[in-house]
Motif scaffolding. Structure first.
Motif, mmCIF file in Angstrom:
data_model
loop_
_atom_site.group_PDB
_atom_site.id
_atom_site.type_symbol
_atom_site.label_atom_id
_atom_site.label_comp_id
_atom_site.label_asym_id
_atom_site.label_seq_id
_atom_site.Cartn_x
_atom_site.Cartn_y
_atom_site.Cartn_z
ATOM 1 N N GLY A 156 0.782 -1.227 0.000
ATOM 2 C CA GLY A 156 0.000 0.000 0.000
ATOM 3 C C GLY A 156 0.815 1.280 0.000
ATOM 4 N N CYS A 157 2.131 1.190 -0.206
ATOM 5 C CA CYS A 157 2.925 2.417 -0.216
ATOM 6 C C CYS A 157 2.762 3.127 -1.561
ATOM 7 C CB CYS A 157 4.400 2.132 0.060
ATOM 8 S SG CYS A 157 5.204 1.105 -1.161
ATOM 9 N N ARG A 158 3.026 4.424 -1.582
ATOM 10 C CA ARG A 158 2.914 5.208 -2.819
ATOM 11 C C ARG A 158 4.312 5.514 -3.321
ATOM 12 N NH1 ARG A 158 -0.441 10.624 -2.519
ATOM 13 N NH2 ARG A 158 1.585 11.647 -2.538
ATOM 14 N N CYS A 159 4.619 4.985 -4.507
ATOM 15 C CA CYS A 159 5.959 5.097 -5.077
ATOM 16 C C CYS A 159 5.903 5.780 -6.438
ATOM 17 C CB CYS A 159 6.596 3.721 -5.212
ATOM 18 S SG CYS A 159 6.837 2.831 -3.670
ATOM 19 N N VAL A 160 5.277 6.933 -6.530
ATOM 20 C CA VAL A 160 5.164 7.638 -7.798
ATOM 21 C C VAL A 160 6.531 8.221 -8.172
ATOM 22 C CG1 VAL A 160 4.041 9.520 -9.051
ATOM 23 C CG2 VAL A 160 2.748 8.178 -7.362
ATOM 24 N N ASP A 178 1.272 1.701 -5.160
ATOM 25 C CA ASP A 178 1.124 2.552 -6.340
ATOM 26 C C ASP A 178 2.514 2.751 -6.935
ATOM 27 O OD1 ASP A 178 0.724 4.481 -8.260
ATOM 28 O OD2 ASP A 178 -0.339 5.885 -6.956
ATOM 29 N N LEU A 179 2.765 2.135 -8.095
ATOM 30 C CA LEU A 179 4.081 2.165 -8.720
ATOM 31 C C LEU A 179 4.064 2.982 -10.013
ATOM 32 C CD1 LEU A 179 4.948 -1.589 -8.081
ATOM 33 C CD2 LEU A 179 5.980 0.384 -6.958
ATOM 34 N N THR A 180 3.223 3.997 -10.054
ATOM 35 C CA THR A 180 3.131 4.864 -11.222
ATOM 36 C C THR A 180 4.483 5.518 -11.512
ATOM 37 O OG1 THR A 180 0.805 5.347 -10.718
ATOM 38 C CG2 THR A 180 1.938 6.832 -12.241
ATOM 39 N N GLU A 181 4.985 5.297 -12.719
ATOM 40 C CA GLU A 181 6.253 5.868 -13.181
ATOM 41 C C GLU A 181 7.450 5.462 -12.325
ATOM 42 O OE1 GLU A 181 5.839 10.082 -13.649
ATOM 43 O OE2 GLU A 181 4.234 9.909 -15.128
ATOM 44 N N ALA A 182 7.302 4.439 -11.508
ATOM 45 C CA ALA A 182 8.439 3.942 -10.731
ATOM 46 C C ALA A 182 9.410 3.215 -11.662
ATOM 47 C CB ALA A 182 7.963 2.994 -9.635
ATOM 48 N N ILE A 183 10.703 3.335 -11.385
ATOM 49 C CA ILE A 183 11.722 2.680 -12.211
ATOM 50 C C ILE A 183 12.158 1.405 -11.508
ATOM 51 C CG2 ILE A 183 13.997 2.929 -13.265
ATOM 52 C CD1 ILE A 183 13.537 5.944 -13.281
ATOM 53 N N LEU A 184 11.657 0.277 -12.039
ATOM 54 C CA LEU A 184 11.944 -1.026 -11.453
ATOM 55 C C LEU A 184 12.833 -1.887 -12.346
ATOM 56 C CD1 LEU A 184 8.327 -1.723 -10.226
ATOM 57 C CD2 LEU A 184 10.304 -1.771 -8.707
ATOM 58 N N GLU A 185 12.866 -1.570 -13.647
ATOM 59 C CA GLU A 185 13.568 -2.420 -14.590
ATOM 60 C C GLU A 185 15.055 -2.534 -14.281
ATOM 61 O OE1 GLU A 185 11.405 -0.078 -15.120
ATOM 62 O OE2 GLU A 185 10.286 -0.309 -16.983
ATOM 63 N N ALA A 198 -0.819 -4.391 -7.359
ATOM 64 C CA ALA A 198 -0.120 -3.102 -7.489
ATOM 65 C C ALA A 198 -0.727 -2.337 -8.657
ATOM 66 C CB ALA A 198 1.372 -3.326 -7.713
ATOM 67 N N THR A 199 -0.648 -1.019 -8.608
ATOM 68 C CA THR A 199 -1.212 -0.185 -9.663
ATOM 69 C C THR A 199 -0.122 0.686 -10.285
ATOM 70 O OG1 THR A 199 -1.772 1.582 -8.088
ATOM 71 C CG2 THR A 199 -3.457 -0.093 -8.533
ATOM 72 N N GLY A 200 -0.428 1.217 -11.493
ATOM 73 C CA GLY A 200 0.452 2.187 -12.122
ATOM 74 C C GLY A 200 1.486 1.621 -13.065
ATOM 75 N N MET A 201 1.607 0.290 -13.175
ATOM 76 C CA MET A 201 2.591 -0.321 -14.066
ATOM 77 C C MET A 201 1.942 -0.571 -15.431
ATOM 78 S SD MET A 201 4.199 -2.979 -11.270
ATOM 79 C CE MET A 201 5.605 -3.503 -12.249
ATOM 80 N N ASP A 202 2.601 -0.144 -16.496
ATOM 81 C CA ASP A 202 2.012 -0.311 -17.829
ATOM 82 C C ASP A 202 2.467 -1.615 -18.478
ATOM 83 O OD1 ASP A 202 4.591 0.097 -18.908
ATOM 84 O OD2 ASP A 202 4.251 2.250 -19.137
#
Length: 243
Positions: A156-160, A178-185, A198-202
């Motif tokens: 549930g953390c916000r990681c925009v 919330d992983l909107t625009e988070a850089i995970l790659e 999780a949300t925000g991943m395209d």
């Protein structure tokens, strides 16, 4: 035992000793003040001599310390927020305290309880956060470059816009984050990490993560009873559903 050292730690009358976490923000004849772990939340402090005080792990969220003397005080792992006020010229962000915009490069935060903390734009470059609980924390713009987040709880953390380049995410729990625009790659490893709901991943980001080795993707997370691949595939399927 060094009796001289023991005498420095205790008052002459042991009955006068008080646990540091019970210390109130009031003037004291015993200097420097030891208030490790004390709760001073939302207080407006009167002029107080906190020079060389031990304020490690003190909670000063919403606290006004502008009238206090803070030279040389130890604020390692103290908690602050955007409402905390300090004297002009005192650099709270670089004091070792934890809060928005803090410089925590290389900090040892293994197992720390940071649930619900406002940590926007905080620099965790190379920090040790294994087993840290960041559930519900606001981590927008935070930098975890090269950080150790193994077994971290991030539900549930916000990681925009949060950066995880080179970080170790083995067994990290990102459920409902919330992983909107988070850089995970660019993370070093996602072995056993759980991204359920999780949300925000395209689509492109998910597809890239699913090209990782089977050693990472097919690892079972013993806490959530999910393999990383299954959690990413469920997110990819949801992005392809109409509406």
């Amino acid at each position: 035992m060094n009796h001289k050292h023991q005498a420095c730690l205790l008052p002459e009358d042991p009955s006068q000793w008080r646990a540091p976490e019970d210390c109130k923000p009031v003037s004291s004849q015993h200097l420097p003040i030891d208030a490790r772990g004390a709760n001073w939340v939302n207080r407006i402090l009167q002029p107080l001599d906190l020079r060389n005080a031990n304020l490690c792990r003190t909670d000063i969220r919403g606290t006004d310390l502008t009238a206090c003397q803070l030279e040389g005080c130890n604020l390692t792992l103290a908690r602050y927020d955007k409402k905390t006020r300090v004297p002009v010229g005192f650099n709270l962000e670089k004091s070792g305290a934890v809060g928005p915009g803090a410089a925590l490069n290389g900090a040892f935060l293994n197992g720390a309880d940071l649930r619900g903390m406002d940590l926007r734009n905080t620099n965790f470059m190379g920090a040790y956060l294994s087993g840290c609980d960041l559930s519900g924390a606001i981590l927008d713009g935070a930098r975890f470059v090269g950080a150790d987040l193994r077994f971290a709880k991030m539900q549930g953390c916000r990681c925009v816009g949060t950066r995880f380049n080179g970080s170790q995410l083995q067994q990290a729990d990102f459920r409902a984050a919330d992983l909107t625009e988070a850089i995970l790659e660019g993370s070093e490893s996602i072995q056993g990490a759980d991204f359920s709901q999780a949300t925000g991943m395209d689509k492109i980001q998910l597809a890239n993560l699913l090209t990782r080795s089977h050693i990472e993707l097919d690892c079972w997370n013993p806490l959530t009873r999910q393999a990383t691949r299954a959690t990413l595939e469920s997110l990819l399927e949801s992005t392809m559903q109409p509406g």
